[in-house]
Design a protein around this motif. Structure first.
Motif, PDB file in Angstrom:
ATOM      1  N   UNK A 104      84.706 -17.271  57.460  1.00 33.88           N
ATOM      2  CA  UNK A 104      84.438 -16.129  57.960  1.00 33.88           C
ATOM      3  C   UNK A 104      85.169 -15.120  57.507  1.00 33.88           C
ATOM      4  N   UNK A 105      86.507 -15.342  57.532  1.00 33.90           N
ATOM      5  CA  UNK A 105      87.560 -14.348  56.957  1.00 33.90           C
ATOM      6  C   UNK A 105      87.217 -13.845  55.543  1.00 33.90           C
ATOM      7  N   UNK A 106      86.701 -14.824  54.410  1.00 32.47           N
ATOM      8  CA  UNK A 106      86.649 -14.702  53.304  1.00 32.47           C
ATOM      9  C   UNK A 106      85.207 -13.908  53.188  1.00 32.47           C
ATOM     10  N   UNK A 107      84.288 -14.193  53.742  1.00 32.09           N
ATOM     11  CA  UNK A 107      82.908 -13.697  53.804  1.00 32.09           C
ATOM     12  C   UNK A 107      82.965 -12.218  54.078  1.00 32.09           C
ATOM     13  N   UNK A 108      83.720 -11.669  55.234  1.00 31.62           N
ATOM     14  CA  UNK A 108      84.180 -10.531  55.688  1.00 31.62           C
ATOM     15  C   UNK A 108      85.289  -9.696  54.849  1.00 31.62           C
ATOM     16  N   UNK A 167      90.470 -12.642  61.876  1.00 28.92           N
ATOM     17  CA  UNK A 167      89.468 -13.462  62.734  1.00 28.92           C
ATOM     18  C   UNK A 167      90.034 -13.915  64.004  1.00 28.92           C
ATOM     19  N   UNK A 168      91.204 -14.520  64.120  1.00 26.51           N
ATOM     20  CA  UNK A 168      91.869 -15.077  64.883  1.00 26.51           C
ATOM     21  C   UNK A 168      92.244 -14.017  66.166  1.00 26.51           C
ATOM     22  N   UNK A 170      83.903  -3.286  60.493  1.00 27.04           N
ATOM     23  CA  UNK A 170      84.029  -4.490  60.613  1.00 27.04           C
ATOM     24  C   UNK A 170      82.964  -5.066  61.664  1.00 27.04           C
ATOM     25  N   UNK A 171      82.773  -4.437  62.849  1.00 23.28           N
ATOM     26  CA  UNK A 171      81.861  -4.982  63.801  1.00 23.28           C
ATOM     27  C   UNK A 171      80.445  -4.978  63.204  1.00 23.28           C
ATOM     28  N   UNK A 172      80.240  -3.915  62.577  1.00 21.96           N
ATOM     29  CA  UNK A 172      78.782  -4.162  62.049  1.00 21.96           C
ATOM     30  C   UNK A 172      78.615  -5.271  60.831  1.00 21.96           C
ATOM     31  N   UNK A 173      79.733  -5.527  60.021  1.00 22.36           N
ATOM     32  CA  UNK A 173      79.849  -6.719  59.186  1.00 22.36           C
ATOM     33  C   UNK A 173      79.500  -7.987  59.661  1.00 22.36           C
ATOM     34  N   UNK A 174      80.243  -8.164  61.008  1.00 16.95           N
ATOM     35  CA  UNK A 174      80.264  -9.278  61.704  1.00 16.95           C
ATOM     36  C   UNK A 174      78.938  -9.588  62.090  1.00 16.95           C
ATOM     37  N   UNK A 175      78.385  -8.567  62.902  1.00 17.24           N
ATOM     38  CA  UNK A 175      77.043  -8.492  63.232  1.00 17.24           C
ATOM     39  C   UNK A 175      75.968  -8.841  62.310  1.00 17.24           C
ATOM     40  N   UNK A 176      76.048  -8.119  61.280  1.00 20.54           N
ATOM     41  CA  UNK A 176      75.155  -8.776  59.962  1.00 20.54           C
ATOM     42  C   UNK A 176      75.308 -10.059  59.590  1.00 20.54           C
ATOM     43  N   UNK A 177      76.502 -10.460  59.540  1.00 20.78           N
ATOM     44  CA  UNK A 177      76.772 -11.999  58.826  1.00 20.78           C
ATOM     45  C   UNK A 177      76.063 -12.895  59.957  1.00 20.78           C
ATOM     46  N   UNK A 178      76.069 -12.523  61.284  1.00 19.40           N
ATOM     47  CA  UNK A 178      75.570 -13.633  62.391  1.00 19.40           C
ATOM     48  C   UNK A 178      74.095 -13.387  62.520  1.00 19.40           C
ATOM     49  N   UNK A 179      73.453 -12.100  62.036  1.00 25.23           N
ATOM     50  CA  UNK A 179      72.191 -11.742  62.074  1.00 25.23           C
ATOM     51  C   UNK A 179      71.917 -11.529  63.472  1.00 25.23           C
ATOM     52  N   UNK A 180      72.804 -10.750  64.077  1.00 26.67           N
ATOM     53  CA  UNK A 180      72.903 -10.267  65.689  1.00 26.67           C
ATOM     54  C   UNK A 180      72.998  -8.948  65.775  1.00 26.67           C
TER      55      UNK A 180
END
Length: 67
Positions: free
Chosen positions: A19-23, A30-31, A44-54
């Motif tokens: 996940x860290x590498x992808x973001x 991440x931890x 970063x919150x938007x990147x995480x949301x997009x990664x999980x499609x949420x």
């Protein structure tokens, strides 16, 4: 602010490192987010949301402070 990052990551079978590498952040970031020691930037919150499609609200739970 609470979050469901660890729960979602584990459901998908993704390691913190992956996940860290992808973001493009460190595994420590991440931890720290998962443990509530660090709140991510809005970007970063938007990147995480997009990664999980949420939606962001599906991952990050804002709890208002009582006055």
């Amino acid at each position: 602010m609470k979050n469901r990052l660890q729960e979602l990551r584990k459901q998908m079978g993704i390691r913190q490192e992956e996940l860290a590498e992808a973001l493009e952040v460190s595994r420590q970031t991440i931890g720290s987010i998962e443990n509530g020691r660090y709140n991510p930037s809005i970007i970063l919150a938007f990147k995480i949301a997009r990664y999980f499609k949420r939606d962001i609200e599906d991952i990050f739970i804002y709890e208002e402070e009582e006055k």
